[in-house]
Write an enzyme that holds these catalytic residues in place. Sequence first.
Site, PDB file in Angstrom:
ATOM      1  CD  GLU A 262      -2.893  -0.987  -0.024  1.00 21.07           C
ATOM      2  OE1 GLU A 262      -3.495   0.082  -0.237  1.00 21.07           O
ATOM      3  OE2 GLU A 262      -2.995  -1.970  -0.781  1.00 21.07           O
ATOM      4  CD1 TRP A 265      -0.908  -0.710  -4.230  1.00 21.70           C
ATOM      5  CD2 TRP A 265      -1.172   0.433  -6.130  1.00 21.70           C
ATOM      6  NE1 TRP A 265      -1.396  -1.569  -5.186  1.00 21.70           N
ATOM      7  CE2 TRP A 265      -1.574  -0.901  -6.354  1.00 21.70           C
ATOM      8  CE3 TRP A 265      -1.245   1.347  -7.185  1.00 21.70           C
ATOM      9  CZ2 TRP A 265      -2.044  -1.342  -7.587  1.00 21.70           C
ATOM     10  CZ3 TRP A 265      -1.720   0.905  -8.418  1.00 21.70           C
ATOM     11  CH2 TRP A 265      -2.111  -0.419  -8.609  1.00 21.70           C
ATOM     12  CD1 TRP A 293     -16.695  11.580 -19.469  1.00 17.73           C
ATOM     13  CD2 TRP A 293     -17.320   9.727 -18.389  1.00 17.73           C
ATOM     14  NE1 TRP A 293     -15.555  10.848 -19.205  1.00 17.73           N
ATOM     15  CE2 TRP A 293     -15.902   9.698 -18.546  1.00 17.73           C
ATOM     16  CE3 TRP A 293     -17.942   8.652 -17.732  1.00 17.73           C
ATOM     17  CZ2 TRP A 293     -15.111   8.656 -18.069  1.00 17.73           C
ATOM     18  CZ3 TRP A 293     -17.154   7.621 -17.259  1.00 17.73           C
ATOM     19  CH2 TRP A 293     -15.762   7.630 -17.421  1.00 17.73           C
ATOM     20  CG  ASN A 328      -8.218   1.645  -0.051  1.00 15.24           C
ATOM     21  OD1 ASN A 328      -8.189   2.738  -0.618  1.00 15.24           O
ATOM     22  ND2 ASN A 328      -7.635   0.575  -0.555  1.00 15.24           N
ATOM     23  CD1 TRP A 346     -12.130   9.786 -15.488  1.00 12.34           C
ATOM     24  CD2 TRP A 346     -11.010  10.955 -13.950  1.00 12.34           C
ATOM     25  NE1 TRP A 346     -11.085  10.420 -16.131  1.00 12.34           N
ATOM     26  CE2 TRP A 346     -10.383  11.138 -15.208  1.00 12.34           C
ATOM     27  CE3 TRP A 346     -10.483  11.602 -12.835  1.00 12.34           C
ATOM     28  CZ2 TRP A 346      -9.243  11.946 -15.374  1.00 12.34           C
ATOM     29  CZ3 TRP A 346      -9.350  12.404 -12.995  1.00 12.34           C
ATOM     30  CH2 TRP A 346      -8.749  12.564 -14.248  1.00 12.34           C
ATOM     31  CD1 TRP A 369     -11.023   9.753  -7.152  1.00 16.42           C
ATOM     32  CD2 TRP A 369     -12.773   9.043  -8.348  1.00 16.42           C
ATOM     33  NE1 TRP A 369     -12.138   9.837  -6.349  1.00 16.42           N
ATOM     34  CE2 TRP A 369     -13.226   9.410  -7.058  1.00 16.42           C
ATOM     35  CE3 TRP A 369     -13.704   8.567  -9.269  1.00 16.42           C
ATOM     36  CZ2 TRP A 369     -14.564   9.304  -6.671  1.00 16.42           C
ATOM     37  CZ3 TRP A 369     -15.033   8.469  -8.894  1.00 16.42           C
ATOM     38  CH2 TRP A 369     -15.453   8.828  -7.613  1.00 16.42           C
TER      39      TRP A 369
END
Length: 437
Positions: A262, A265, A293, A328, A346, A369
């Site tokens: 994590e 990341w 969209w 999360n 997004w 996102w």
Amino acid sequence: MGKTLDEDIAVCWLRRDLRLEDNSAFYHALKSGFPVLVIFIFDPAILDTLPNKKDSRVAFIHRRLKKLNEQLRKKGSSLLVLHDLPKWAFQKLIFEYGVKEVFANHDYEPYARKRDGEVAALLAEKGIAFTTFKDQVLFEKDDVLKQDGTPYTVFTPYSKQWKHRLHLEGVPDYPSEKLLDELLKIQPKEFLSLEAIGFEPVDKDVPEIDLSEGLIKNYHNTRDNPGVNGTSMAGVHLRFGAISIRHLVKQALEQNETWLNELIWREFFMMILWHFPHVEHENFRSKYNRIPWRNNEKEFEFWCKGETGYPLVDAGMRQLNETGWMHNRVRMVVAGFLTKHLLIDWRWGEAYFAGKLLDYELASNNGNWQWAAGTGCDSAPYFRIFNPDSQMKKFDPELKYVKKWIKDFRPGYIEPVVEHKFARARALETYRRALDF
């Protein structure tokens, strides 16, 4: 008006590193041979973008600065807190003090890079060195590259190379806390109030960090269950540098590789933002620019309020709205729901999170996102569409999380804004048409 002090000094400019221990720039400043003045600048260019003047993040920074000031005063020094555009703050600072060198830690976001460039240019004109150091991350910029010298855009090979480099180099140590006798001895400075920078006190404090061995060692078993207290809450503290990334990596190496991943990341997304700054406002993959969209404002409002009729989505949004934090696993579900089920851009969701999250960090927020929308570098493929009800049954089977945040929960408490099977088929068709264009 002459200089406040005749002696030559070094300045340590705190930004996203609000601690006196294991602080790279502070350590190097204290080793410079000059007495060190520690400063923090509340930047109107950032503060003026925050519509809520009862912002928990600003209040957290202010509380943290007061603690640092108390630590510095015990050593006969003081924290100088300024409220100005950094360029002008330094203009005044070098008029008042005999500044010979300024030390700070690297910041990687586009605005920060522009700001630092302006400050560096000003200081260079005055013959003052501006030296910055790596502190927010273990590896930055070009530290971890492919063999051909290009940046990684997929996490797994990046993480393997990251770990390989860490194995070879180890975790560096900057024991700045042992050098506090090198601080500039000055009378206490007037400490700016929240009101003086245009903000109001906040009742709720940021959640305490939990780095207990039991939690970290069991993290891989509990991290996906939002009804269990299985997360460290380190994100907020790491965001503002109240704790050192080096400390967290050392603990992760000893106790849990999943938790280490994590942390990696986070560095992966920072590296992506550095090499591909266009992702701040655009899709990483340009072919996704063709997605039409729907951007239905009423449905977006339902999502923001936690009134979609999907319990896990609604519980997550209500937790976010009430506390400034969201689990999360649930973040993944609510982001996927907005982009796939509702076909809302997004960027709308990213901006909403940016305004609410205590642990908001541009690189991670943007990266996650775009991952959820399928538009990012190492992203979920567009055809992976989470069923929020299946996710709830898997990760919150006893509805502990749902019932905590939806006080009036009962089956059918709200009519779903869209039916899952229909939304899934619509999303698949929309993405497929756009990408096959």
